[in-house]
Design a protein around this motif. Structure first.
Motif, PDB file in Angstrom:
ATOM      1  N   HIS A 233       0.858  -1.206   0.000  1.00 17.13           N
ATOM      2  CA  HIS A 233       0.000   0.000   0.000  1.00 17.13           C
ATOM      3  C   HIS A 233       0.884   1.243   0.000  1.00 17.13           C
TER       4      HIS A 233
ATOM      5  N   HIS B 274       1.444   5.478  -1.576  1.00 18.77           N
ATOM      6  CA  HIS B 274       0.817   6.684  -2.128  1.00 18.77           C
ATOM      7  C   HIS B 274       1.905   7.535  -2.771  1.00 18.77           C
TER       8      HIS B 274
ATOM      9  N   HIS C  64      -9.580   2.084   1.161  1.00 14.52           N
ATOM     10  CA  HIS C  64      -9.350   2.296   2.595  1.00 14.52           C
ATOM     11  C   HIS C  64     -10.616   1.917   3.352  1.00 14.52           C
TER      12      HIS C  64
ATOM     13  N   HIS D 123      -6.012  -0.922   6.090  1.00 15.62           N
ATOM     14  CA  HIS D 123      -6.254  -0.538   7.486  1.00 15.62           C
ATOM     15  C   HIS D 123      -7.202  -1.470   8.265  1.00 15.62           C
TER      16      HIS D 123
ATOM     17  N   ASP E 287       1.664   3.076   3.265  1.00 14.32           N
ATOM     18  CA  ASP E 287       0.715   4.187   3.150  1.00 14.32           C
ATOM     19  C   ASP E 287       1.420   5.490   2.773  1.00 14.32           C
TER      20      ASP E 287
HETATM   21 ZN    ZN Z   1      -3.663   4.875   2.061  1.00 15.15          ZN
END
Ligand code: ZN
Length: 445
Positions: free
Chosen positions: A65, A67, A223, A260, A311
């Motif tokens: 995961h 970004h 998410h 998450h 993340d």
């Molecule tokens: Zn994220």
């Protein structure tokens, strides 16, 4: 052919997990053989030798995961930003950033992130992108960077109703276009998912549309219950919990990944398990946003396929390993927690999850698997073997211990020098681009 040797070899292959003086022979994009250095030297005398210099040779890391779009936020100060809670953090920082991203800043965000991935020995990422300033074509710009950098990437665009119908529709179309494009690509280096932000920014109409246009053999990257606000909203607006809402739109399954899952209950865990849906844990991000601690140990022990991501908080998977290790001990008041579960998530589950999108076997060094290999500068201070190498990685190594990174048989970094990218120019362009972006953001406030 390449021969990586003169180091301690950790294979993650249970049949032959460890060689004190091992080597990996690489033919094209595939591992040809793994074994003792002397044997492989004799078998492949013509191979170009990559000297591990007594360090550690192991499979490259996988980040489930990421970004990329968060790159330009490093050091950014947004005028008036003073968040009280997770929703303020999203709106004040992340949505403000992504609303101002254009193709140039998206491409540079990708290039600098990929450089950091190479330096940290990460050769496969699952990214979740948002650039509401310029939606259409953004995933193709990231793909261009991925190909230049040589990093295997599964991309998606974050669908959300937060900026109105037109942008939401454009985001859906971007996912569909990119997924179809990736499906036609036979390099096994690029894949696409349907990206969705989170339940609380997605209307029923949008979920219906996404479900109706989803191409075959793919799933959603979303998410789930990252903040408790997401759960409250779902209960208030829809009268059900988030996993049930996704189930009602037929969005769960073995191709779907939920990031998450902090506020989910036993029933939702049963649904995740029954549908074989993937979950990805991002410990530093959860702590940094004060979102809470997910029930990761419970998910793992229930047999829900759970992996590890960052993340965007870092691109170093050893950071996620180190922090997940202590987060769950701390949270559960149990110093015995997480010793085996977290390394299994990082070194095994991440590969199983990634192989739901990429064909060639990842995360293991054995004949036929993808030639994704890293070398780390590490000289153990105590004995190291297959029974305790995870302890050595946890306490002795960091991402920046990586000296050489090979992805799909291509040497991306050798002895800490990037082989295919002009690092200085990319970083200089990125700094200029970030300054312009920051000015744009703060001049409008
Ligand atoms: Zn994220």
């Amino acid at each position: 052919m390449l021969l990586v040797g003169n180091g301690t070899l950790i294979t993650r292959n249970a049949d032959a997990p460890f060689y004190a003086d091992g080597a990996v022979a690489i033919d094209g994009r595939t591992i040809a053989a793994v074994g003792a250095l002397d044997d492989l030297r004799a078998a492949y005398p013509q191979a170009e030798f990559i000297d591990a210099k007594g360090g550690v040779i192991m499979p490259a890391f996988i980040n489930m995961h990421e970004h990329i779009y968060s790159a330009m936020a490093r050091g950014m100060s947004v005028k008036g930003y003073n968040p009280h809670g997770f929703l303020d953090i999203l709106d004040g920082m992340w949505w403000t950033l992504d609303r101002n991203l254009d193709h140039e800043s998206t491409w540079l965000s990708a290039m600098v992130t990929y450089i950091d991935c190479i330096k940290n020995g990460v050769t496969t990422i699952f990214d979740h992108h948002a650039s509401f300033g310029k939606i259409r074509g953004s995933l193709f710009r990231i793909e261009d960077a991925a190909k230049q950098a040589g990093i295997r990437s599964c991309l998606c665009y974050e669908i959300s109703d937060r900026d109105g119908q037109d942008k939401c529709d454009a985001a859906i179309q971007e996912n569909v276009d990119f997924i179809n494009h990736a499906r036609a690509d036979d390099s096994d280096m690029i894949a696409g998912m349907m990206g969705m932000h989170a339940s609380f920014t997605l209307s029923d109409r949008t979920l219906e549309t996404c479900a109706s246009v989803l191409p075959p053999d793919t799933g959603y990257h979303i998410h789930v219950a990252e903040g408790i606000e997401d759960l409250y909203d779902c209960l208030e607006q829809h009268g059900k919990r988030i996993i049930d809402r996704l189930m009602d739109f037929d969005m769960l399954g073995r191709q779907t990944m939920c990031a998450h899952c902090i506020y989910i209950n036993d029933h939702e865990m049963e649904v995740l398990k029954h549908t074989d849906t993937m979950v990805v844990h991002n410990p530093e991000s959860n702590m940094g946003n004060a979102c809470g601690c997910p029930p990761t140990m419970e998910l793992y022990h229930k047999g829900i396929l759970t992996g590890l991501g960052t993340d965007g908080y870092t691109h170093d998977m050893t950071e996620s390993y180190k922090v997940a290790n202590i987060l769950h001990k701390h949270h559960l008041h149990n110093a015995q927690a997480a010793w085996s579960e977290v390394p299994d998530m990082l070194f095994h589950n991440n590969a199983v999850m990634a192989n739901r999108y990429f064909k060639q076997e990842l995360g293991v060094l054995r004949a036929g698997a993808a030639a994704d290999v890293i070398v780390l500068d590490y000289n153990p201070i105590t004995p190291m073997d297959e029974t305790n190498c995870n302890g050595h990685i946890l306490f002795g190594m960091t991402g920046r211990s990586v000296t050489t990174t090979i992805a799909a048989g291509k040497v991306l970094m050798r002895d800490r020098v990037l082989t295919g990218l002009d690092e200085e120019k990319i970083l200089s362009d990125s700094r200029q681009c970030a300054q312009k972006l920051w000015n744009r953001i703060n001049s409008g406030r």
